[in-house]
Design an enzyme around this catalytic site. Structure first.
Site, PDB file in Angstrom:
ATOM      1  N   ASP A  12     -31.683   9.311  37.210  1.00 52.77           N
ATOM      2  CA  ASP A  12     -30.500   8.471  37.383  1.00 52.77           C
ATOM      3  C   ASP A  12     -29.887   8.674  38.775  1.00 52.77           C
ATOM      4  OD1 ASP A  12     -28.644   6.621  36.575  1.00 52.77           O
ATOM      5  OD2 ASP A  12     -27.401   8.040  35.466  1.00 52.77           O
ATOM      6  N   HIS A  29     -33.938   2.414  44.644  1.00 50.95           N
ATOM      7  CA  HIS A  29     -35.062   2.402  43.694  1.00 50.95           C
ATOM      8  C   HIS A  29     -36.387   2.680  44.402  1.00 50.95           C
ATOM      9  CE1 HIS A  29     -32.336   1.329  40.625  1.00 50.95           C
ATOM     10  NE2 HIS A  29     -32.150   0.082  40.995  1.00 50.95           N
ATOM     11  N   LEU A 123     -52.268  16.793  33.835  1.00 56.55           N
ATOM     12  CA  LEU A 123     -50.865  16.434  33.581  1.00 56.55           C
ATOM     13  C   LEU A 123     -50.854  15.159  32.737  1.00 56.55           C
ATOM     14  CD1 LEU A 123     -47.783  16.752  34.227  1.00 56.55           C
ATOM     15  CD2 LEU A 123     -48.174  15.302  36.226  1.00 56.55           C
TER      16      LEU A 123
HETATM   17  C1  IPE Z   1     -31.713   4.969  37.818  1.00 53.96           C
HETATM   18  O1  IPE Z   1     -30.770   4.746  38.819  1.00 53.96           O
HETATM   19  C2  IPE Z   1     -32.885   4.009  37.879  1.00 53.96           C
HETATM   20  C3  IPE Z   1     -32.816   2.925  36.887  1.00 53.96           C
HETATM   21  C4  IPE Z   1     -32.008   2.837  35.883  1.00 53.96           C
HETATM   22  C5  IPE Z   1     -33.770   1.834  37.069  1.00 53.96           C
HETATM   23  P1  IPE Z   1     -29.568   3.749  38.601  1.00 53.96           P
HETATM   24  O2  IPE Z   1     -29.991   2.398  39.047  1.00 53.96           O
HETATM   25  O3  IPE Z   1     -29.044   3.824  37.222  1.00 53.96           O
HETATM   26  O4  IPE Z   1     -28.505   4.313  39.629  1.00 53.96           O
HETATM   27  P2  IPE Z   1     -26.952   4.433  39.385  1.00 53.96           P
HETATM   28  O5  IPE Z   1     -26.755   5.212  38.131  1.00 53.96           O
HETATM   29  O6  IPE Z   1     -26.421   3.041  39.287  1.00 53.96           O
HETATM   30  O7  IPE Z   1     -26.457   5.158  40.606  1.00 53.96           O
HETATM   31  C1  IPE Z   2     -30.592   5.345  31.987  1.00 54.16           C
HETATM   32  O1  IPE Z   2     -29.855   5.163  33.130  1.00 54.16           O
HETATM   33  C2  IPE Z   2     -31.843   4.559  32.054  1.00 54.16           C
HETATM   34  C3  IPE Z   2     -32.753   4.932  33.130  1.00 54.16           C
HETATM   35  C4  IPE Z   2     -32.632   5.973  33.924  1.00 54.16           C
HETATM   36  C5  IPE Z   2     -33.878   4.062  33.277  1.00 54.16           C
HETATM   37  P1  IPE Z   2     -28.734   4.048  33.246  1.00 54.16           P
HETATM   38  O2  IPE Z   2     -28.095   4.266  34.564  1.00 54.16           O
HETATM   39  O3  IPE Z   2     -29.303   2.707  33.002  1.00 54.16           O
HETATM   40  O4  IPE Z   2     -27.794   4.427  32.027  1.00 54.16           O
HETATM   41  P2  IPE Z   2     -26.278   4.160  31.800  1.00 54.16           P
HETATM   42  O5  IPE Z   2     -26.108   2.669  31.843  1.00 54.16           O
HETATM   43  O6  IPE Z   2     -25.546   4.834  32.920  1.00 54.16           O
HETATM   44  O7  IPE Z   2     -25.983   4.770  30.469  1.00 54.16           O
HETATM   45 MG    MG Z   3     -27.557   4.892  36.286  1.00 54.19          MG
END
Ligand code: IPE
Ligand code: IPE
Ligand code: MG
Length: 234
Positions: A12, A29, A123
């Site tokens: 995340d 990303h 792995l």
């Molecule tokens: C995690 O990073 C990757 C995906 C969910 C695809 P986020 O896109 O959730 O990044 P934040 O949490 O908005 O910073």
């Molecule tokens: C969880 O992250 C899903 C992934 C990392 C793919 P999100 O950023 O989407 O989750 P929420 O919305 O903060 O709970």
């Molecule tokens: Mg996120």
């Protein structure tokens, strides 16, 4: 250091990381995806046998069209590139989640990658794509009902039967679950499989989560009083 047999990661913070650098979310990303390649190598080096990462949730479709399109293109490229990576790392790759929502070409790439890597065994790398734990359990229950109608399945249902109908069938439960970037929730990740897993949360955003951070998580895990199997000496 005792290395967990199976590490699950909620990667995340890509978006916030990019924003902090004045860059668009999709740049985060791209960098997050590069870090995923790197962490696979590190995990293999450390002797981790199973690594499962949350890359796209069933809820993530609600993001902006631009972001979802960017992610789909990233998956397209990565799934193709991952064929080479799987060979290099002797890594079996499986996708958990419901691929049917993806474009046909992405579904094909998933199938090709799984087929190509199926005999690699150093792995075991699981990527959760269009994954949600409640969706996984719901699909499992519906398949069980179908098998019961066909006479393949007879009750009473046991816990191990349920495990066998999940997308993670045959994969041991995680020993350590890591979530990067500060949020303290599961966001619908592996609810059944994490029943006894140790949790580690860090404020470090995913693109900055390097080997030292993974080692720190494993060290913290080692300090815990484990009452429920799954570790080995390294
Ligand atoms: C995690 O990073 C990757 C995906 C969910 C695809 P986020 O896109 O959730 O990044 P934040 O949490 O908005 O910073
Ligand atoms: C969880 O992250 C899903 C992934 C990392 C793919 P999100 O950023 O989407 O989750 P929420 O919305 O903060 O709970
Ligand atoms: Mg996120």
């Amino acid at each position: 250091m005792r290395v967990p047999n199976h590490i699950a990661i909620i990667l995340d913070g890509n978006g916030r990381w990019a924003k902090s650098k004045g860059m668009p979310r999709n740049y985060g990303h791209v960098k997050g995806c590069e870090n995923l390649e790197y962490i696979c190598e590190v995990a293999k080096e450390l002797g981790v046998k199973y690594l499962t990462v949350y890359a796209f949730s069933t809820e993530n479709w609600k993001r902006s069209r631009e972001e979802v399109e960017g992610l789909m293109n990233l998956f397209r490229n990565y799934l193709k590139k991952c064929i080479k990576i799987s060979k290099k790392n002797n890594m079996r790759v499986r996708v958990i989640g419901d691929p049917s929502a993806f474009d046909e070409d992405i579904q094909n790439r998933i199938r090709e990658l799984e087929e190509f890597s199926k005999d690699f065994d150093e792995l075991h790398f699981q990527i959760a794509l269009n994954y949600g734990s409640r969706d996984e359990i719901t699909r499992a229950v519906n398949r069980m009902l179908e098998d019961q109608r066909q006479g393949v399945l007879t009750g009473p249902v046991t816990e191990s039967m349920i495990s066998d109908y999940l997308d993670t069938a045959g994969i041991p439960d995680p020993d350590l679950m890591i979530r990067t970037s500060g949020e303290l929730r599961l966001s619908n990740y592996l609810l059944w499989q994490l029943a006894y897993t140790e949790f580690y949360f860090t404020d470090v955003p995913w693109p900055d989560f390097k080997k030292d951070e993974l080692v720190k998580a494993i060290e913290k895990y080692n300090e815990r009083d484990r009452r429920y199997g799954g570790v080995k000496e390294a």
